[in-house]
Design an enzyme around this catalytic site. Structure first.
Site, PDB file in Angstrom:
ATOM      1  N   CYS A 116       0.822  -1.220   0.000  1.00 30.87           N
ATOM      2  CA  CYS A 116       0.000   0.000   0.000  1.00 30.87           C
ATOM      3  C   CYS A 116       0.851   1.263   0.000  1.00 30.87           C
ATOM      4  CB  CYS A 116      -0.936  -0.009   1.200  1.00 30.87           C
ATOM      5  SG  CYS A 116      -1.833  -1.554   1.347  1.00 30.87           S
ATOM      6  N   HIS A 257      -3.978   6.516   2.413  1.00 28.02           N
ATOM      7  CA  HIS A 257      -4.316   5.182   1.913  1.00 28.02           C
ATOM      8  C   HIS A 257      -5.710   4.841   2.433  1.00 28.02           C
ATOM      9  CE1 HIS A 257      -4.413   1.060   1.010  1.00 28.02           C
ATOM     10  NE2 HIS A 257      -4.071   0.617   2.203  1.00 28.02           N
ATOM     11  N   ASN A 287     -10.270  -1.167  -0.351  1.00 30.54           N
ATOM     12  CA  ASN A 287      -8.819  -1.015  -0.240  1.00 30.54           C
ATOM     13  C   ASN A 287      -8.176  -1.549  -1.528  1.00 30.54           C
ATOM     14  OD1 ASN A 287      -6.096  -1.294   0.314  1.00 30.54           O
ATOM     15  ND2 ASN A 287      -6.399  -2.150   2.360  1.00 30.54           N
TER      16      ASN A 287
HETATM   17  O1  UT7 Z   1      -3.799  -2.125   3.439  1.00 27.98           O
HETATM   18  C1  UT7 Z   1      -3.652  -2.920   4.575  1.00 27.98           C
HETATM   19  C2  UT7 Z   1      -4.589  -4.105   4.434  1.00 27.98           C
HETATM   20  N1  UT7 Z   1      -5.159  -4.496   5.681  1.00 27.98           N
HETATM   21  C3  UT7 Z   1      -6.226  -3.894   6.219  1.00 27.98           C
HETATM   22  O2  UT7 Z   1      -6.789  -2.979   5.673  1.00 27.98           O
HETATM   23  C4  UT7 Z   1      -6.726  -4.470   7.519  1.00 27.98           C
HETATM   24  C5  UT7 Z   1      -6.733  -3.533   8.695  1.00 27.98           C
HETATM   25  N2  UT7 Z   1      -7.615  -4.133   9.710  1.00 27.98           N
HETATM   26  C6  UT7 Z   1      -8.930  -3.849   9.732  1.00 27.98           C
HETATM   27  O3  UT7 Z   1      -9.407  -3.035   8.947  1.00 27.98           O
HETATM   28  C7  UT7 Z   1      -9.767  -4.555  10.759  1.00 27.98           C
HETATM   29  O4  UT7 Z   1      -8.950  -5.251  11.662  1.00 27.98           O
HETATM   30  C8  UT7 Z   1     -10.803  -5.535  10.130  1.00 27.98           C
HETATM   31  C9  UT7 Z   1     -11.870  -4.742   9.384  1.00 27.98           C
HETATM   32  C10 UT7 Z   1     -10.121  -6.522   9.183  1.00 27.98           C
HETATM   33  C11 UT7 Z   1     -11.507  -6.340  11.208  1.00 27.98           C
HETATM   34  O5  UT7 Z   1     -12.153  -5.460  12.128  1.00 27.98           O
HETATM   35  P1  UT7 Z   1     -11.919  -5.665  13.691  1.00 27.98           P
HETATM   36  O6  UT7 Z   1     -12.742  -4.651  14.378  1.00 27.98           O
HETATM   37  O7  UT7 Z   1     -10.427  -5.636  13.924  1.00 27.98           O
HETATM   38  O8  UT7 Z   1     -12.547  -7.090  13.944  1.00 27.98           O
HETATM   39  P2  UT7 Z   1     -11.835  -8.394  14.553  1.00 27.98           P
HETATM   40  O9  UT7 Z   1     -10.872  -8.990  13.580  1.00 27.98           O
HETATM   41  O10 UT7 Z   1     -11.348  -8.092  15.930  1.00 27.98           O
HETATM   42  O11 UT7 Z   1     -13.074  -9.377  14.639  1.00 27.98           O
HETATM   43  C12 UT7 Z   1     -14.217  -9.089  15.480  1.00 27.98           C
HETATM   44  C13 UT7 Z   1     -15.281 -10.145  15.239  1.00 27.98           C
HETATM   45  C14 UT7 Z   1     -14.742 -11.570  15.294  1.00 27.98           C
HETATM   46  O12 UT7 Z   1     -15.732 -12.357  15.907  1.00 27.98           O
HETATM   47  P3  UT7 Z   1     -15.610 -12.807  17.457  1.00 27.98           P
HETATM   48  O13 UT7 Z   1     -14.321 -13.546  17.545  1.00 27.98           O
HETATM   49  O14 UT7 Z   1     -15.583 -11.501  18.222  1.00 27.98           O
HETATM   50  O15 UT7 Z   1     -16.829 -13.618  17.673  1.00 27.98           O
HETATM   51  C15 UT7 Z   1     -14.634 -11.958  13.844  1.00 27.98           C
HETATM   52  O16 UT7 Z   1     -14.750 -13.350  13.655  1.00 27.98           O
HETATM   53  O17 UT7 Z   1     -15.847  -9.984  13.933  1.00 27.98           O
HETATM   54  C16 UT7 Z   1     -15.814 -11.240  13.233  1.00 27.98           C
HETATM   55  N3  UT7 Z   1     -15.670 -10.981  11.808  1.00 27.98           N
HETATM   56  C17 UT7 Z   1     -16.715 -10.739  11.005  1.00 27.98           C
HETATM   57  N4  UT7 Z   1     -18.042 -10.710  11.237  1.00 27.98           N
HETATM   58  C18 UT7 Z   1     -18.846 -10.436  10.210  1.00 27.98           C
HETATM   59  C19 UT7 Z   1     -14.519 -10.886  11.090  1.00 27.98           C
HETATM   60  N5  UT7 Z   1     -14.830 -10.596   9.808  1.00 27.98           N
HETATM   61  C20 UT7 Z   1     -16.169 -10.504   9.738  1.00 27.98           C
HETATM   62  C21 UT7 Z   1     -17.072 -10.226   8.686  1.00 27.98           C
HETATM   63  N6  UT7 Z   1     -18.389 -10.205   8.958  1.00 27.98           N
HETATM   64  N7  UT7 Z   1     -16.647  -9.977   7.428  1.00 27.98           N
END
Ligand code: UT7
Length: 330
Positions: A116, A257, A287
């Site tokens: 990125c 970004h 993204n």
């Molecule tokens: O250019 C760099 C590329 N990378 C990125 O852009 C990623 C940067 N990271 C993020 O944007 C965030 O970490 C995410 C959007 C990927 C995830 O958001 P988060 O608030 O960090 O969620 P999390 O990974 O802590 O997950 C929270 C919950 C989990 O469930 P439990 O364990 O709390 O029951 C996940 O399993 O959300 C669940 N989850 C989803 N639920 C519905 C993860 N993905 C999804 C989904 N839909 N797509």
């Protein structure tokens, strides 16, 4: 080398594929919801390539548009850099296909893999060539076909990514009020496995087993990337402003970004920087890694949010880990 020569952006262009993939479409593919994606990321839809498009074809079109905006005949380009982590082929580099299709031979052409941050790394490299006097017309392209490296069974990553390309033409200027005022580039390879594509390279060549184990798709430690991005976005914004002695009043637009609206809001809130001066198109584009900043920059210019004389801050971070920022006067 002439110390008073700076590199200036003289033309911008972008290209996104026509096909739109909405959050509602994703609801039918994985266990997710429009509400979750919108709240956690700010993304509503993203563009996805059809059979006809790829990293080189999108990069070529963005490059053609940037050359047209700059009034530069592609045949007069001296250098083409394509920033990408989703190259047309592992060999040769995507920049060589773009050079061929633009009719820009024998311009130097190579790829730059800084994820990125790639477009900003590319701008910095091209700017140094211009300042050194070696090249006059440089094209920097950010082009990504991330959806061909996306694991559509992994809901934690497949909701994030989109495809597209953006490009900028750089030329020398002797006007001290134009061009690159500041640039910063860093990396920390200890975070190599925050975002990576395990198979298909020399370390883990393609085999039946790598395909069965879905190792050719992008893997991401989302939470760790999130923390890294929050810290770096804030640091880069503060660093770019301090380096050029800028207050928010003196900045026309920040083009970050497009990673996650929560990350953008957190950094601006902590630094008391007005969100109205930050360009956001993640809701429509998702993204797009190295293509994210040049697409946003071109859209902002076409919307009239920036133009000649504008002071623009560019901020990026991503796989590697890499991070980079620049202050540009258009
Ligand atoms: O250019 C760099 C590329 N990378 C990125 O852009 C990623 C940067 N990271 C993020 O944007 C965030 O970490 C995410 C959007 C990927 C995830 O958001 P988060 O608030 O960090 O969620 P999390 O990974 O802590 O997950 C929270 C919950 C989990 O469930 P439990 O364990 O709390 O029951 C996940 O399993 O959300 C669940 N989850 C989803 N639920 C519905 C993860 N993905 C999804 C989904 N839909 N797509």
């Amino acid at each position: 080398m002439s110390a008073d020569v700076r590199a200036a952006i003289v033309g911008l262009g972008s290209y996104v594929p026509q096909k739109v993939l909405t959050n509602q479409d994703l609801e039918r593919m994985v266990d997710t919801s429009d509400e979750w994606i919108t709240q956690r990321t700010g993304i509503k839809e993203r563009r996805v390539v059809s059979e006809a498009d790829s990293t080189a074809s999108m990069g070529t079109e963005a490059g053609r548009r940037a050359c047209a905006a700059a009034g530069v005949d592609p045949a007069d380009l001296d250098l083409i850099i394509c920033a990408t982590i989703t190259p047309e082929t592992l060999c040769p580099g995507s920049a060589c296909y773009i050079q061929r299709d633009l009719g820009a031979a024998p311009a130097a052409a190579f790829d730059l893999a800084a994820a990125c941050s790639g477009f900003l790394y590319g701008l910095a490299v091209a700017a140094r060539f211009i300042e050194s006097g070696q090249f006059k017309n440089c094209l920097v392209v950010g082009s990504e076909t991330l959806t061909r490296f996306t694991d559509w069974t992994d809901r934690s990553s497949c909701i994030l990514f989109g495809d597209g390309a953006g490009a900028a033409v750089l030329q020398p200027t002797r006007d001290p009020n134009r061009g690159f005022q500041y640039c910063v580039m860093h990396a920390d390879g200890s975070g190599w496995d925050y975002i990576w594509i395990p198979a298909g390279g020399a370390r883990m060549p393609a085999s039946t087993e790598t395909i069965e184990r879905r190792m050719h798709f992008l893997k991401m430690r989302g939470r760790d990337v999130y923390k890294f991005a929050i810290e770096k976005m804030q640091w880069l914004l503060a660093d770019c402003m301090a380096a050029c002695d800028l207050t928010p009043d003196a900045v026309d637009l920040v083009v970050p970004h497009q990673v996650n609206i929560r990350i953008i809001k957190s950094a601006t809130r902590k630094l008391n920087f007005p969100l109205e001066k930050v360009y956001v198109n993640i809701d429509k584009r998702g993204n797009t890694s190295a293509a994210s900043i040049p697409i946003a920059l071109d859209e902002a210019a076409r919307a009239g949010r920036i133009g000649p004389g504008s002071t623009v801050l560019l901020i990026a971070f991503g796989a590697g880990l890499t991070w980079s920022g620049a202050v540009v006067r258009l």
